[in-house]
Write an enzyme that holds these catalytic residues in place. Structure first.
Site, PDB file in Angstrom:
ATOM      1  N   SER A  14       0.829  -1.204   0.000  1.00  0.00           N
ATOM      2  CA  SER A  14       0.000   0.000   0.000  1.00  0.00           C
ATOM      3  C   SER A  14       0.862   1.252   0.000  1.00  0.00           C
ATOM      4  O   SER A  14       1.985   1.251   0.506  1.00  0.00           O
ATOM      5  CB  SER A  14      -0.904   0.020   1.234  1.00  0.00           C
ATOM      6  N   ASP A  15       0.316   2.322  -0.551  1.00  0.00           N
ATOM      7  CA  ASP A  15       0.933   3.624  -0.311  1.00  0.00           C
ATOM      8  C   ASP A  15       0.771   3.928   1.178  1.00  0.00           C
ATOM      9  O   ASP A  15      -0.050   3.322   1.865  1.00  0.00           O
ATOM     10  CB  ASP A  15       0.271   4.699  -1.172  1.00  0.00           C
TER      11      ASP A  15
END
Length: 418
Positions: A67-68
């Site tokens: 994930s960012d």
């Protein structure tokens, strides 16, 4: 972080997914990052169609989806969709939520095992104890110089460039960017260079013992300064050649906010027009990340050299190009429009209620300008040179991989160039 990008599937596949598909299918990277935003009503970090059906199913991706930073709001939904690694830490909160989901039967333990296996495999495959190669700072800086030279685009030139190091007369270097270069993006993209060239130092080194170099800041990054502008005008009035460094400071373009216009800062434009009144040998060097509007002022410049965000050697690269030690060979990777209103997404952005419709569909960039026959300041692919080229006949060949085009190009000028 907050909007849903509403994009039809043809546009999504032809324009926005295509570059990722190329990298994944050809190179199998170790990780792919899931972004913050929502796509067609579903958060990307929870989008099973995107992360599993397309990425893993259609493209055959075998690596880890990460994930960012802070993009996960529902760790169970993200795990189910195919996200393997949440960043940064949640101090155990996400792990606990996943454990509860497995124990309650909300999610099958095999889904968790599959993600764990991918993360473990990445760690085993991409950990090396081999000796690291020695770091060669000089070679690295030379590479940065070459990259900056080859990326720069000569937008316009009335014949003033290249400047002569032996023409006599003073060379006036004007603009705060000449001594405080804007060479990289702002925000979390910042890196610390091991060396940083400034154009002012490079010009003094290049012309030492040959031509005098004078300097005036002309403006501050915070805005106008009348005394600095007045000083710059007088410096320019006394010079044979004037090089004006303009651009966008960090505060004008970074992550976390959108630009509201394409203009250079007003103080810089006012200084430009004042300098154009006292010299007809005014060369502009630009530093910025995204496109800036040039149509309202460029015809008063003798030449415009766009360095973009040129990296740690951009200052010396600019001087090499200005004085003909290198040939400008870069071409525009995007269209420079006449006005913000001409851009294809103008009527759809910023949308409303956290939804943005990509109503321009596949007609973004040059596709839109070509289809509508709209005038532009500089077209995609534009870039001038100090040498000349001759083009042979175009050849076209079609096969199962698509359409292949080839043309022979001959340098017919007196300089090396690409």
């Amino acid at each position: 972080m907050r909007i849903s990008a509403e994009v039809d599937e043809r546009t999504l596949r032809e324009i926005y997914l295509r570059a990722f598909e190329r990298v994944v299918t050809r190179s199998q990277p170790a990780t792919v990052m899931a972004s913050y935003n929502v796509l067609n009503g579903v958060k990307v970090a929870e989008n099973e169609w995107l992360l599993d059906t397309v990425l893993r199913g259609e493209w055959g991706y075998e690596g880890v989806v990460v994930s960012d930073w802070g993009a996960v709001s529902d760790p169970v939904a993200s795990l189910r969709a195919g996200l393997d690694l949440e960043m940064p830490t949640t101090a155990g909160a996400s792990a606990a939520a996943i454990v509860r989901a497995v124990e309650s039967g909300e999610i099958d333990e095999g889904v968790l095992d599959r993600s764990v296996e991918r993360v473990l495999r990445m760690g085993a495959t991409h950990t090396s104890t081999a000796d690291k190669p020695a770091f060669d700072a000089d070679a690295g800086h030379q590479l940065a110089f070459t990259a900056a030279v080859e990326s720069a685009v000569l937008l316009s030139n009335d014949g003033t460039l290249p400047l002569s190091p032996d023409a006599g007369g003073t060379v006036a270097v004007i603009g705060e960017f000449a001594r405080s270069p804007r060479y990289q993006g702002a925000g979390s993209s910042h890196v610390v260079p091991h060396r940083l060239d400034t154009a002012l130092d490079a010009a003094r080194d290049r012309l030492a013992g040959r031509r005098e170099v004078t300097f005036a800041a002309g403006f501050t990054f915070e805005g106008a300064d009348q005394a600095l502008a007045d000083e710059a005008v007088e410096v320019a009035r006394a010079a044979g050649d004037v090089i004006l460094f303009l651009g966008l400071p960090d505060a004008d373009e970074s992550e976390g906010f959108d630009r509201e216009h394409l203009s250079l800062p007003e103080a810089q434009l006012e200084l430009f027009h004042r300098l154009a009144e006292v010299t007809d040998r005014l060369v502009v060097v630009l530093s910025h990340g995204a496109v800036v509007e040039v149509a309202t002022w460029e015809d008063r410049a003798a030449a415009t050299l766009d360095m973009w965000l040129g990296g740690q050697a951009s200052g010396s690269a600019a001087v090499a190009l200005l004085f003909g030690d290198a040939n400008p060979s870069g071409k525009l990777a995007e269209t420079v429009p006449l006005r913000l209103e001409d851009t294809p997404a103008y009527l759809n952005w910023p949308g409303s209620d956290h939804v943005v419709h990509y109503g321009e569909r596949i007609y973004v960039g040059y596709r839109s300008y070509d289809r509508t026959r709209r005038d532009v300041a500089h077209a995609f692919g534009h870039g001038l040179s100090y040498t000349t080229f001759e083009y042979g006949e175009l050849e076209a060949r079609a096969d199962d991989d698509g359409l292949h085009l080839a043309v022979s190009v001959t340098n017919t000028g007196a300089r090396d160039g690409a």
